[in-house]
Scaffold this motif. Sequence first.
Motif, PDB file in Angstrom:
ATOM      1  N   SER A  94       0.828  -1.204   0.152  1.00  0.00           N
ATOM      2  CA  SER A  94       0.003  -0.133  -0.193  1.00  0.00           C
ATOM      3  C   SER A  94       0.806   1.227   0.098  1.00  0.00           C
ATOM      4  CB  SER A  94      -0.967  -0.029   1.114  1.00  0.00           C
ATOM      5  OG  SER A  94      -1.951  -0.929   1.106  1.00  0.00           O
ATOM      6  N   ALA A  95       1.846   1.310   0.860  1.00  0.00           N
ATOM      7  CA  ALA A  95       2.749   2.386   0.760  1.00  0.00           C
ATOM      8  C   ALA A  95       3.567   2.762  -0.404  1.00  0.00           C
ATOM      9  CB  ALA A  95       3.862   2.079   2.016  1.00  0.00           C
ATOM     10  N   ASN A  98       1.054   4.318  -2.924  1.00  0.00           N
ATOM     11  CA  ASN A  98       0.946   5.509  -2.752  1.00  0.00           C
ATOM     12  C   ASN A  98       2.192   6.395  -3.041  1.00  0.00           C
ATOM     13  OD1 ASN A  98      -1.577   5.008  -1.667  1.00  0.00           O
ATOM     14  ND2 ASN A  98      -0.926   5.065   0.504  1.00  0.00           N
ATOM     15  N   GLU A 194      -2.055   2.791   4.646  1.00  0.00           N
ATOM     16  CA  GLU A 194      -1.128   2.162   4.835  1.00  0.00           C
ATOM     17  C   GLU A 194      -0.891   1.365   5.998  1.00  0.00           C
ATOM     18  OE1 GLU A 194       2.288   4.766   4.083  1.00  0.00           O
ATOM     19  OE2 GLU A 194       1.408   5.543   2.199  1.00  0.00           O
TER      20      GLU A 194
END
Length: 365
Positions: A94-95, A98, A194
Amino acid sequence: MHAPDFSPAASLFGGFIVHATVPPLISVIVPVYNAAETIGEQLDALARQVVDVPWEILVCDNGSTDQTRAVVEQWRAKLPQLRLIDASRRRGASAARNVGAAASGAPYLVFCDADDVVADDWLLAFSSALERAPYVGGQVEFDRLNSRGNASVTWSHSGPFVFKLEVLPDFPATGSGSFGIRRDLYCEVNGFDEDLRTCEDADLAWRIQLAGYPLSICDAEYHLRQRRSLRKIARQSYSWGTGQAVLSYRYARVIRAIGDLNPPTDPSSTSRPPIEVISSGGRWLRAKLAAAFRRLAAGEIKPLIANATWQVGHQLGRRFGKPDTNVTQIDPPPNLNDILIRVRRQPWVPLAREETARPPESAGA
């Protein structure tokens, strides 16, 4: 939102036509961590994409310790639109996603994973779909990368990349391994959370729909690689089970609001992964036993063990996983009843590539 005009700009300077650099319309974001063995196959598939709009590939390295970066560098000559992004500030896909979205200036974002393979017209399908809908999933295919008889689960079927979970059975989700979204919508919902270690795709899908935007499904095909070792299956299933406990806490207010509005829908209407759905006990057990005996008769021992491993791991995760109370709880929107009526009537919007362009539904519609 209409797509910006990214046609090549030209200016007359000293009697010569000078063409400005054309910014990308689409950024393909690929989060990667220690994927040296598979990333090349995905990049090869991306190199075969043919679209009539400018686009780029952002490989977002989440701190790989193998030869991933070296493998990616080898593709620069064949993929001049390739950018290798340092996404090691925080561990997690997820990080990394992003970071890729923040590094992109394109109005359309399309995501895929480093261990799967996109079809040759995958990006063409998404570029067409994102002109008409702000949030789009595609089709998933399981045969190309998975041999029959391997130690992998057997309940996955090719078709629309859509699933529902028991936490919010009314709302569909599409997998994070293959979807497209307009950048302004991604920013509006603050991208992936995150703090979630798993089920982040369902969480993003639910937040988008609660903001008033429906999920659409186009014909972009995606070849998904399943887990092939019992250890990886057990780890993934336990993580999924734990993730359900976290989502139950995160969406507790929405769940209560839905319960106040309407009786819950029948959980048997939910779809993959089927471990999230347990219908009437006797019928469900008979069906499972019959399927198990068929596989035993066909000599498919490994898939049967894989299925059992997933079931046990998932139940352990659900039972012993502790909700992370650090995640932000989601408040129900004021028009929740209207949204609920819409998703119950049509869980997702099918998009045919030949459809004529039309403006998307506005938020809260």
